[in-house]
Design a protein around this motif. Structure first.
Motif, short mmCIF file in Angstrom:
data_model
loop_
_atom_site.label_atom_id
_atom_site.label_comp_id
_atom_site.label_asym_id
_atom_site.label_seq_id
_atom_site.Cartn_x
_atom_site.Cartn_y
_atom_site.Cartn_z
N GLY A 68 0.86 -1.18 0.00
CA GLY A 68 0.00 0.00 0.00
C GLY A 68 0.90 1.23 0.00
N SER A 69 1.75 1.32 -1.02
CA SER A 69 2.86 2.28 -1.00
C SER A 69 2.46 3.72 -1.30
CB SER A 69 3.95 1.84 -1.98
OG SER A 69 3.42 1.59 -3.27
N GLY A 70 1.24 3.95 -1.78
CA GLY A 70 0.79 5.32 -1.99
C GLY A 70 1.71 6.12 -2.89
N ASP A 71 2.16 7.28 -2.41
CA ASP A 71 3.02 8.14 -3.22
C ASP A 71 4.48 7.71 -3.18
OD1 ASP A 71 3.84 8.96 -0.70
OD2 ASP A 71 3.19 11.04 -0.93
N GLY A 72 4.76 6.59 -2.53
CA GLY A 72 6.10 6.01 -2.54
C GLY A 72 7.07 6.57 -1.52
#
Length: 211
Positions: free
Chosen positions: A87-91
């Protein structure tokens, strides 16, 4: 006699000129043959990803940077680690680990917009040689390469993941922002800026109550 000499010279010059012209034309033709074709189509890497296969398991809420820093510190990440952020989103967790510690990282997210954003952030940070982002279902991801796993999901998602996490190599470190793993008690709990961080290490022998 003079006319014959002049005529011979003119004829010779004409033949030589034609030969040179012919040779030049052949060279131009040969050069044209080896010239690569001019590309008129789009040659840049595609900026789109595949359609999202199903709704995400959690809403997107970025982890505050101080919490990111603390998660990486408690896990003692280093250049020899391979970090998977589920669930890395914007990293930001993967990018920060690469920037600060030289860690190789893989971000997993089901949302194509988040993958695009994470790739853009990695490029800005200059760490594209250390990280990659995959648009995947985290429940279908092979985690066997990971030495560190970071999470910011939900309690029920952590519970579903727990059996797979306990199958990982003993010594694999797991850090979760905000949510625990139920009966799997953390080895360490931190408070950072009002947020809770949980830390576990995969044991050699899984306790009977967790099997």
């Amino acid at each position: 006699m003079l006319k014959k000499i002049l005529l011979s010279l003119i004829t010779g010059v004409s033949v030589t000129t034609l030969a040179i012209a012919g040779c030049t034309a052949q060279q131009q033709d040969s050069a044209a043959e080896v010239q690569p074709p001019v590309l008129t189509a789009q040659t840049e890497a595609p900026t789109t990803t595949q359609p999202q296969e199903r709704p995400g398991d959690v809403p997107y809420v970025p982890t505050p940077q101080p919490v990111v820093d603390a998660m990486l510190q408690v896990a003692k990440v280093g250049k020899n680690d391979v970090l998977y952020d589920l669930g890395s989103g914007d990293g930001r967790i993967v990018v920060t680990a690469a920037q600060k510690y030289g860690t190789r990282g893989v971000g997993i997210d089901i949302n194509p917009e988040r993958i695009q954003e994470a790739n853009a952030n990695a490029q800005k940070a200059g760490v594209t040689d250390r990280v990659q982002f995959r648009q995947q279902d985290l429940f279908k991801t092979d985690l066997s390469e990971a030495t560190v796993i970071t999470l910011y999901l939900l309690p029920e998602v952590n519970q579903r993941l727990r059996p797979e996490l306990l199958k990982l190599k003993p010594g694999t470190r797991i850090v979760s922002h905000a949510f625990d793993m139920g009966d799997w008690k953390p080895q360490q709990t931190l408070q950072v800026d009002g947020k809770t961080i949980y830390y576990w290490v995969v044991p050699k022998e899984v306790p009977a109550n967790l099997r």
